[in-house]
Motif scaffolding. Structure first.
Motif: not given
Length: 474
Positions: A181, A190, A207, A210, A212, A221
């Motif tokens: 996290e 994220l 990114w 991940f 949101n 992200n």
């Protein structure tokens, strides 16, 4: 510093570790986009002092336990940038915590992350999760990205732009699911799943891989990665659970991974017990469970004094020799100067360190029927119906389960009593022993059960007794 518990001084207390080997498993996606390394976030400013500024920047190792690093090399130079800390749910009424495999106090004042990586090549511990007072028990570890700034009487992490990292790669192992996290100082924005892996693996997340989880569902992200204050590894559970974990390395995202030069051989050969020898998921501790914060073992054999299952220490020290047991907090409460209630409150277990200045033994035990408040004598009880004893424990030394039948233990002959060895285990584990292993009929006349470790002069160790259950109930 962050409003969290940075260390547990006697953290050796419940040891839970997992196995490692050479398996690698990496993701393969590289996001597009530009990079802003200005380092300005909603909670303050952080100075960047090096690093590439291209969106095609390759991965770079941030923290490597094999390198015996104290802090993550985030390339920000704010106060406490890269500092590891640990946290739990105590602020919301939970009773979860992180428990370490060794004591974290040391004469050099080294950060706990360095103590662990120096010994094991990774951050290793057990997340002991309890959800009694909260919807979801949680605990974890993490590091500060850019630093902290003063806030009131304390401090708070600064949010900074790490979008140029393009994502993160994590080398880890765990016998339960973890979450990776990222917070911005106000909320988690994220999140990525670090699924249970009993063997050490590397997982890489760009990114866009991940989730949101911020309050701004429309934000990209990469934009969210532009304001990050901490990186966290979180374990959560809606029921009581122990999650054994290791974190060996953290790096900026790379499509091929392997940015940290992890010493796989060292991780495999550091003396830790493998995960498949760890917790017994179905054990029932119907006699005593430290995390219930009960102070007596429920032997079901209390007499009119109602003092059955009274915990106490036992050792064969000479006159004038200091105790071989070092407790994390002072023993005794307002009602009994020898009560272990402060220890159980502190550890959620019976935890302590051992230091032998001469050859002998030391440990703890509990009375089966009662322990007389005046002379300490104990009555015998018949515990044959238990079938045996299951013990959830960890210890850096072998523990002898001694079945005592005398009203008072005689230190010179105590270890001649029927006994069974619980082998040393750096990991939180559960072992069950049958009464037949102690000898026929031994369980019919028992005044106390003891857990003692033997050692020569200079021997040191740590022990935890976490739960006790009858074999008949397991």
């Amino acid at each position: 510093m962050l409003n969290a518990k940075h260390i547990l001084p006697m953290g050796a207390i419940l040891f839970g570790l997992v196995g490692c080997n050479e398996i690698l498993d990496t993701a393969n996606a590289v996001p597009d986009g530009t990079v802003n390394i200005g380092g300005t976030g909603s909670n303050g400013n952080a100075a960047w002092h090096g690093g590439a500024s291209s969106s095609n920047e390759t991965g770079k190792c941030l923290w490597n336990g094999s390198g015996k690093q104290a802090t993550a090399e985030t390339e920000f130079n704010g106060s406490n940038a890269g500092l590891w800390w640990n946290f739990n749910d105590s602020d919301v009424g939970g009773m979860s915590n992180i428990i370490w495999p060794i004591g974290l106090d040391n004469p050099y004042g080294d950060p706990w992350s360095l103590v662990l990586s120096d010994n094991y090549g990774c951050i290793a511990g057990t997340a002991s999760l309890h959800s009694e007072s909260s919807d979801m028990g949680y605990a974890g570890v993490g590091f500060i990205v850019a630093g902290e700034q003063p806030v009131g009487n304390g401090s708070a992490p600064i949010a900074a732009d790490i979008s140029g990292w393009n994502g993160l790669c994590v080398t880890y192992a765990s016998d339960g699911d973890m979450l990776l996290e990222l917070d911005n100082g106000n909320e988690t924005v994220l999140s990525a799943d670090l699924e249970r892996n009993e063997k050490m693996v590397e997982k890489c997340f760009a990114w866009d891989e991940f989730a949101n989880v911020s309050s701004n569902a429309e934000a990209t992200n990469r934009a969210l990665a532009g304001e990050i204050s901490v990186v966290k590894f979180v374990m959560k559970s809606a029921t009581d659970a122990d999650v054994n974990f290791r974190i060996a390395a953290v790096a900026k995202y790379s499509s091929v991974g392997g940015e940290c030069d992890v010493d796989w051989y060292r991780l495999e050969n550091n003396g830790m017990i493998s995960i498949n020898q760890g917790n017994s998921e179905h054990s029932e501790f119907n006699l005593w469970l430290g995390s219930d914060y009960t102070y007596n073992v429920d032997t079901h054999l209390c007499d009119e004094f109602a003092t059955c299952g009274y915990w106490y220490s036992v050792e064969d020290t000479d006159d004038g020799e200091p105790s071989r047991i070092i407790w994390p907090v002072l023993v005794g409460d307002a009602y009994d100067s020898e009560s272990f209630s402060p220890i159980i409150d502190y550890c959620g277990a019976l935890c302590g360190a051992l230091n032998f200045q001469s050859k002998g033994f030391a440990g703890v035990g509990f009375s089966i029927v009662n322990k007389d408040e005046i002379d300490g004598s104990m009555k015998q009880g018949d515990i044959t119906s238990w079938g045996g004893l299951c013990v959830k424990y960890s210890s850096t030394l072998n523990l002898e389960v001694v079945m005592n039948s005398a009203a008072h233990e005689n230190p010179s002959t105590l270890l001649l009593s029927p006994s069974v060895t619980l082998p040393r285990s750096d990991s939180l584990t559960t072992k069950c022993v049958e009464w037949d292993e102690f000898g026929a009929g031994a369980a019919a006349h028992v005044s106390s059960l003891l857990f003692v470790a033997e050692g020569g002069a200079g021997t040191e160790g740590n022990f935890n007794i976490v739960g006790l259950g009858t074999l008949a109930n397991n």
